[in-house]
Design an enzyme around this catalytic site. Sequence first.
Site, mmCIF file in Angstrom:
data_model
loop_
_atom_site.group_PDB
_atom_site.id
_atom_site.type_symbol
_atom_site.label_atom_id
_atom_site.label_comp_id
_atom_site.label_asym_id
_atom_site.label_seq_id
_atom_site.Cartn_x
_atom_site.Cartn_y
_atom_site.Cartn_z
ATOM 1 N N ASP A 122 0.952 -1.277 -0.141
ATOM 2 C CA ASP A 122 0.102 -0.031 -0.009
ATOM 3 C C ASP A 122 0.836 1.260 -0.051
ATOM 4 O O ASP A 122 0.360 2.392 0.457
ATOM 5 C CB ASP A 122 -0.925 0.017 1.310
ATOM 6 N N ASP A 159 -2.893 -5.292 -4.910
ATOM 7 C CA ASP A 159 -2.117 -3.899 -5.008
ATOM 8 C C ASP A 159 -0.843 -4.054 -5.245
ATOM 9 O O ASP A 159 0.084 -3.101 -5.457
ATOM 10 C CB ASP A 159 -2.304 -2.988 -3.909
ATOM 11 N N ASP A 173 -14.013 0.106 5.216
ATOM 12 C CA ASP A 173 -12.741 0.405 4.887
ATOM 13 C C ASP A 173 -12.209 1.641 5.852
ATOM 14 O O ASP A 173 -11.115 1.926 5.761
ATOM 15 C CB ASP A 173 -13.074 1.432 3.397
#
Length: 377
Positions: free
Chosen positions: A167, A205, A357
């Site tokens: 991330d 990701d 989230d």
Amino acid sequence: MVVAASLVVVAGAVAGALAAFDDGGRASDEAGPPEVSASPRPAPLPAVPTRSAPATTASAPLSPSPSARRTTTPTPSKPAKKREHRTAVAGRLYRHPDSQVLEWVRSHSRDPRHAVIASRIAEQPAAVWFADYAPDTVTARVAAVTSGGAALGRVPVVVPYTIPGRDCGGHSQGGAPGLDAYDAWIDRFAAGLGSDEVIVVLEPDSVAQAECLSAGERADRFASLARAGRVLKGANPRARVYYDAGHSGWNAPGKQAAWLRQAGAASPESSDGIFSNVSNFHTTADEVAYDRRVLDVLGGPAGLGAVIDTSRNGNGAPADGEWCDPAGRKLGRTPTLNTGEARIDAYLWVKLPGESDGCKGRPGTFTASYAYDLASS
């Protein structure tokens, strides 16, 4: 994780009118953490992403980690010999019994949202995430999931998520302390895969968000990802390993395919294809079209396919680029291994609906109000 696209806001008058109570009459909206890792919180993306031009280009013994890594971008290898698309995975997807939503359902039978959440979310199979760097326990934890699926003749979905620097230092930052440690962790993860069918969604990701790395760091990461795929498939030849393609609102297909090729996604020794839309909201139709374009540019065996996270994409992504529990979303297609779409191997619920989230609840925790909004829209 990152998002962008169209916004469809659905009024939640009924949901807003409901009050949540546990069996003792106490207001309660969150489940406690399960024994397995929760889906991580996504990271933001600008509302209008930059469109890049297509590029041309119990523990087990550890396997030795590579003593040196490539520090330059490798030259793409020649496309592998084409082969026919493999037979689809047989059977049904596995629902692991230790999820946060099941914990909430078991302890909130009197909650007025119980029936909706239980029938529309809790009964569906979803992925199990391994997001904490715990090498001493990961083999046993993975084995608990894969053996549980095997006992029922069903296919589990597991998500290793400990790549160093994940991330890019954002909301889901963390992971292994370095790539050598990550390689050793993957060895232990692979030791828990068993010998039955399992789907591995390898490091969300890790490829699409590699822009923040230097060229050398990116090459090192991609070398570790290629190694990870080989180790996973070597440990269990029936494991299907899919690599990070981001989503249809992020990198252009050519750029994404070039990175995926460097990360081993075009090699049958390490890869069965790509995944997209993890923890995002883009429509299934957009993802199908995008994934096929990426696969076309990627090359490799004709049998490479794609899996798509459909857990929260029923209304598509918000036009304003909101990524944190955006309003007006709803559940997408139920998880299945039979999509009826060429080169699309599965629709999966990788991000468990209702796990916040970070805006409608604590990051990564199951939040009943959010789950109800998704399930009742």
